[in-house]
Scaffold this motif. Structure first.
Motif, PDB file in Angstrom:
ATOM      1  N   PHE A   9       0.834  -1.199   0.000  1.00 59.27           N
ATOM      2  CA  PHE A   9       0.000   0.000   0.000  1.00 59.27           C
ATOM      3  C   PHE A   9       0.874   1.256   0.000  1.00 59.27           C
ATOM      4  O   PHE A   9       0.689   2.185  -0.795  1.00 59.27           O
ATOM      5  CB  PHE A   9      -0.914  -0.065   1.226  1.00 59.27           C
ATOM      6  CG  PHE A   9      -1.926   1.040   1.316  1.00 59.27           C
ATOM      7  CD1 PHE A   9      -2.254   1.800   0.222  1.00 59.27           C
ATOM      8  CD2 PHE A   9      -2.560   1.310   2.518  1.00 59.27           C
ATOM      9  CE1 PHE A   9      -3.188   2.822   0.302  1.00 59.27           C
ATOM     10  CE2 PHE A   9      -3.490   2.319   2.621  1.00 59.27           C
ATOM     11  CZ  PHE A   9      -3.802   3.079   1.505  1.00 59.27           C
ATOM     12  N   ALA A  10       1.875   1.243   0.867  1.00 61.03           N
ATOM     13  CA  ALA A  10       2.768   2.405   0.941  1.00 61.03           C
ATOM     14  C   ALA A  10       3.500   2.574  -0.392  1.00 61.03           C
ATOM     15  O   ALA A  10       3.696   3.692  -0.878  1.00 61.03           O
ATOM     16  CB  ALA A  10       3.766   2.221   2.077  1.00 61.03           C
ATOM     17  N   ASP A  11       3.875   1.462  -0.993  1.00 62.27           N
ATOM     18  CA  ASP A  11       4.566   1.535  -2.282  1.00 62.27           C
ATOM     19  C   ASP A  11       3.683   2.192  -3.341  1.00 62.27           C
ATOM     20  O   ASP A  11       4.127   3.023  -4.129  1.00 62.27           O
ATOM     21  CB  ASP A  11       4.954   0.124  -2.724  1.00 62.27           C
ATOM     22  CG  ASP A  11       5.684   0.136  -4.059  1.00 62.27           C
ATOM     23  OD1 ASP A  11       6.793   0.695  -4.098  1.00 62.27           O
ATOM     24  OD2 ASP A  11       5.140  -0.369  -5.054  1.00 62.27           O
ATOM     25  N   THR A  18       5.342  10.089  -6.436  1.00 60.16           N
ATOM     26  CA  THR A  18       6.687  10.447  -6.926  1.00 60.16           C
ATOM     27  C   THR A  18       7.061   9.778  -8.245  1.00 60.16           C
ATOM     28  O   THR A  18       8.067  10.139  -8.839  1.00 60.16           O
ATOM     29  CB  THR A  18       7.758  10.012  -5.887  1.00 60.16           C
ATOM     30  OG1 THR A  18       7.745   8.568  -5.827  1.00 60.16           O
ATOM     31  CG2 THR A  18       7.497  10.570  -4.513  1.00 60.16           C
ATOM     32  N   GLY A  19       6.266   8.779  -8.661  1.00 52.37           N
ATOM     33  CA  GLY A  19       6.652   8.033  -9.866  1.00 52.37           C
ATOM     34  C   GLY A  19       7.769   7.034  -9.586  1.00 52.37           C
ATOM     35  O   GLY A  19       8.282   6.390 -10.489  1.00 52.37           O
ATOM     36  N   GLN A  20       8.143   6.878  -8.313  1.00 53.04           N
ATOM     37  CA  GLN A  20       9.204   5.933  -7.952  1.00 53.04           C
ATOM     38  C   GLN A  20       8.692   4.973  -6.885  1.00 53.04           C
ATOM     39  O   GLN A  20       7.921   5.381  -6.015  1.00 53.04           O
ATOM     40  CB  GLN A  20      10.375   6.674  -7.334  1.00 53.04           C
ATOM     41  CG  GLN A  20      10.812   7.861  -8.135  1.00 53.04           C
ATOM     42  CD  GLN A  20      12.254   7.744  -8.533  1.00 53.04           C
ATOM     43  OE1 GLN A  20      13.084   7.458  -7.690  1.00 53.04           O
ATOM     44  NE2 GLN A  20      12.528   7.944  -9.798  1.00 53.04           N
ATOM     45  N   HIS A  21       9.157   3.758  -6.981  1.00 56.02           N
ATOM     46  CA  HIS A  21       8.776   2.788  -5.943  1.00 56.02           C
ATOM     47  C   HIS A  21       9.593   3.029  -4.673  1.00 56.02           C
ATOM     48  O   HIS A  21      10.595   3.755  -4.700  1.00 56.02           O
ATOM     49  CB  HIS A  21       8.981   1.368  -6.457  1.00 56.02           C
ATOM     50  CG  HIS A  21       7.993   0.999  -7.531  1.00 56.02           C
ATOM     51  ND1 HIS A  21       6.662   0.817  -7.269  1.00 56.02           N
ATOM     52  CD2 HIS A  21       8.143   0.832  -8.861  1.00 56.02           C
ATOM     53  CE1 HIS A  21       6.033   0.530  -8.390  1.00 56.02           C
ATOM     54  NE2 HIS A  21       6.902   0.536  -9.375  1.00 56.02           N
ATOM     55  N   LEU A  22       9.167   2.400  -3.608  1.00 54.41           N
ATOM     56  CA  LEU A  22       9.926   2.489  -2.351  1.00 54.41           C
ATOM     57  C   LEU A  22      11.355   2.031  -2.574  1.00 54.41           C
ATOM     58  O   LEU A  22      11.586   1.005  -3.214  1.00 54.41           O
ATOM     59  CB  LEU A  22       9.312   1.534  -1.311  1.00 54.41           C
ATOM     60  CG  LEU A  22       7.986   1.896  -0.661  1.00 54.41           C
ATOM     61  CD1 LEU A  22       7.542   0.753   0.255  1.00 54.41           C
ATOM     62  CD2 LEU A  22       8.119   3.193   0.132  1.00 54.41           C
ATOM     63  N   ASP A  23      12.308   2.769  -2.064  1.00 51.70           N
ATOM     64  CA  ASP A  23      13.675   2.255  -2.151  1.00 51.70           C
ATOM     65  C   ASP A  23      13.969   1.421  -0.897  1.00 51.70           C
ATOM     66  O   ASP A  23      13.132   1.321   0.019  1.00 51.70           O
ATOM     67  CB  ASP A  23      14.693   3.388  -2.379  1.00 51.70           C
ATOM     68  CG  ASP A  23      14.734   4.379  -1.220  1.00 51.70           C
ATOM     69  OD1 ASP A  23      14.409   3.973  -0.095  1.00 51.70           O
ATOM     70  OD2 ASP A  23      15.093   5.546  -1.438  1.00 51.70           O
ATOM     71  N   ASP A  24      15.156   0.824  -0.864  1.00 47.37           N
ATOM     72  CA  ASP A  24      15.448  -0.125   0.214  1.00 47.37           C
ATOM     73  C   ASP A  24      15.400   0.545   1.584  1.00 47.37           C
ATOM     74  O   ASP A  24      14.913  -0.026   2.560  1.00 47.37           O
ATOM     75  CB  ASP A  24      16.839  -0.752   0.005  1.00 47.37           C
ATOM     76  CG  ASP A  24      16.837  -1.676  -1.193  1.00 47.37           C
ATOM     77  OD1 ASP A  24      15.732  -1.965  -1.703  1.00 47.37           O
ATOM     78  OD2 ASP A  24      17.931  -2.096  -1.621  1.00 47.37           O
ATOM     79  N   LEU A  25      15.891   1.782   1.636  1.00 46.04           N
ATOM     80  CA  LEU A  25      15.906   2.457   2.938  1.00 46.04           C
ATOM     81  C   LEU A  25      14.480   2.782   3.390  1.00 46.04           C
ATOM     82  O   LEU A  25      14.126   2.580   4.557  1.00 46.04           O
ATOM     83  CB  LEU A  25      16.757   3.739   2.846  1.00 46.04           C
ATOM     84  CG  LEU A  25      16.824   4.565   4.124  1.00 46.04           C
ATOM     85  CD1 LEU A  25      17.313   3.724   5.309  1.00 46.04           C
ATOM     86  CD2 LEU A  25      17.750   5.777   3.944  1.00 46.04           C
ATOM     87  N   GLN A  26      13.661   3.259   2.462  1.00 45.52           N
ATOM     88  CA  GLN A  26      12.267   3.556   2.825  1.00 45.52           C
ATOM     89  C   GLN A  26      11.570   2.283   3.319  1.00 45.52           C
ATOM     90  O   GLN A  26      10.809   2.314   4.284  1.00 45.52           O
ATOM     91  CB  GLN A  26      11.522   4.129   1.608  1.00 45.52           C
ATOM     92  CG  GLN A  26      11.940   5.546   1.258  1.00 45.52           C
ATOM     93  CD  GLN A  26      11.342   5.994  -0.054  1.00 45.52           C
ATOM     94  OE1 GLN A  26      11.257   5.229  -1.016  1.00 45.52           O
ATOM     95  NE2 GLN A  26      10.932   7.249  -0.120  1.00 45.52           N
ATOM     96  N   GLN A  59      10.578  12.268   5.019  1.00 45.03           N
ATOM     97  CA  GLN A  59      10.003  12.414   3.669  1.00 45.03           C
ATOM     98  C   GLN A  59       8.821  11.470   3.458  1.00 45.03           C
ATOM     99  O   GLN A  59       7.805  11.834   2.867  1.00 45.03           O
ATOM    100  CB  GLN A  59      11.057  12.095   2.619  1.00 45.03           C
ATOM    101  CG  GLN A  59      11.951  13.277   2.322  1.00 45.03           C
ATOM    102  CD  GLN A  59      13.111  12.879   1.411  1.00 45.03           C
ATOM    103  OE1 GLN A  59      13.093  11.816   0.802  1.00 45.03           O
ATOM    104  NE2 GLN A  59      14.118  13.718   1.342  1.00 45.03           N
ATOM    105  N   LEU A  60       8.994  10.258   3.970  1.00 45.72           N
ATOM    106  CA  LEU A  60       7.909   9.284   3.823  1.00 45.72           C
ATOM    107  C   LEU A  60       6.644   9.739   4.539  1.00 45.72           C
ATOM    108  O   LEU A  60       5.541   9.684   3.997  1.00 45.72           O
ATOM    109  CB  LEU A  60       8.337   7.962   4.452  1.00 45.72           C
ATOM    110  CG  LEU A  60       8.848   6.872   3.537  1.00 45.72           C
ATOM    111  CD1 LEU A  60       9.246   5.673   4.377  1.00 45.72           C
ATOM    112  CD2 LEU A  60       7.799   6.466   2.526  1.00 45.72           C
TER     113      LEU A  60
END
Ligand SMILES: Nc1ncnc2c1ncn2[C@@H]1O[C@H](COP(=O)(O)OP(=O)(O)O)[C@@H](O)[C@H]1O
Ligand SMILES: [Mg+2]
Length: 293
Positions: A9-11, A18-26, A59-60
């Protein structure tokens, strides 16, 4: 909602914003949050500085807050996500190719929709007054046995459809949670407000051409029945949707998408459904498509 569903869901939200998927840190921040870990702990696991984790988290929370229309932070992330449980995705058409349809939202609980997109459902031309249902094809709609509760969900959906004139709504969630039953109950309650009420259960989705031709056939048949028989030409589907107030349910739409990915993709043969959903979302018409995952 389990961890995987929350991450899905967050992804989707982050992708939409943002047009970007969750990165590893997020992803690590969200996992850590759900597991009640401190930022320090996340930083240690991720082998980076605590301030980097804090920045990513902040940011998240900002993105999620904007999307969910409430302040989201480490303390209320889980509950905020769970409050947003009936999904009403007006820009579904744009993003549906990126979404993992099954298992992303549960439908229990209070339904809410984000303020930043809610106005886009409103269609000035679609404030048509309730009309008696003239045509129904609900032969594929399952019979409803005992049905309990869901009062809030039914209210929410009814408001979205009848008052806010939502053109495209998706109901998604894990299998067996009651999506189809909720949709059946809803259709039973509101179908008489529409000229047409149609239900399609799409175990095996037809190609887009076949689907459109099946639906337009229903319209053109009933138009010919209403007026004296003429040789009316079959119009593109959207033309009928612009002429008639319809409630159209497509059940089991997860069959349109490949499974097993964080963000679902249309199966190649169903790519063109994206254009249909986009038209339904973007163009002015008084109909509602309810897509049930
Ligand atoms: N509100 C409800 N009250 C009673 N039974 C329900 C309710 N919602 C779902 N069920 C039952 O749960 C089972 C799964 O529901 P279903 O709507 O098919 O789930 P889904 O479409 O999410 O896979 C069905 O047997 C259905 O009758
Ligand atoms: Mg179902």
């Amino acid at each position: 909602m389990n961890l995987k569903e929350m991450l899905n869901f967050a992804d989707r939200i982050v992708f939409e914003k943002t047009g970007q998927h969750l990165d590893d840190l997020q992803e690590a921040v969200l996992k850590g949050t759900v597991q009640h870990e401190t930022y320090k702990h996340v930083a240690k696991d991720f082998d980076c500085s605590e301030s980097r984790v804090r920045n990513a988290a902040s940011q998240l929370w900002q993105l999620l807050s904007e999307y969910l229309g409430e302040d989201v932070n480490k303390k209320n992330f889980r509950s905020a996500m769970e409050r947003f449980q009936v999904s009403n995705v007006s820009n579904f058409a744009q993003n549906v190719s990126e979404q993992h349809i099954s298992g992303s939202f549960n439908i229990c609980g209070e339904g809410r929709h984000p303020p930043d997109i809610s106005n886009s459902y409103n269609d000035e031309k679609s404030n048509s007054k309730p009309t008696k249902t003239l045509h129904q094809d609900l032969s594929e709609m399952p019979e409803l046995g005992d049905f309990y509760d869901r009062t809030l969900e039914l209210q929410t959906l009814t408001t979205w459809i009848l008052q806010q004139n939502c053109r495209l709504i998706t109901l998604t969630g894990i299998s067996g949670i009651g999506k189809t039953s909720l949709a059946v109950k809803l259709v039973q309650q509101i179908k008489d407000e529409f000229e047409y009420a149609l239900w399609f259960t799409l175990d095996e989705f037809p190609t887009i051409d076949k689907f459109q031709s099946n639906v337009t056939q229903l319209f053109s048949q009933s138009e010919n029945l209403d007026s004296s028989p003429t040789n009316q030409k079959r119009l593109p589907l959207i033309k009928y949707l612009q002429k008639h107030r319809c409630l159209i349910v497509l059940d089991d739409i997860h069959n349109l998408f490949g499974s097993g990915e964080l963000a679902g993709k249309y199966k190649p043969q169903y790519e063109e459904y994206r254009c249909l959903f986009k038209q339904i979302e973007k163009l002015s018409h008084p109909c509602c498509f309810l897509l049930v995952g």
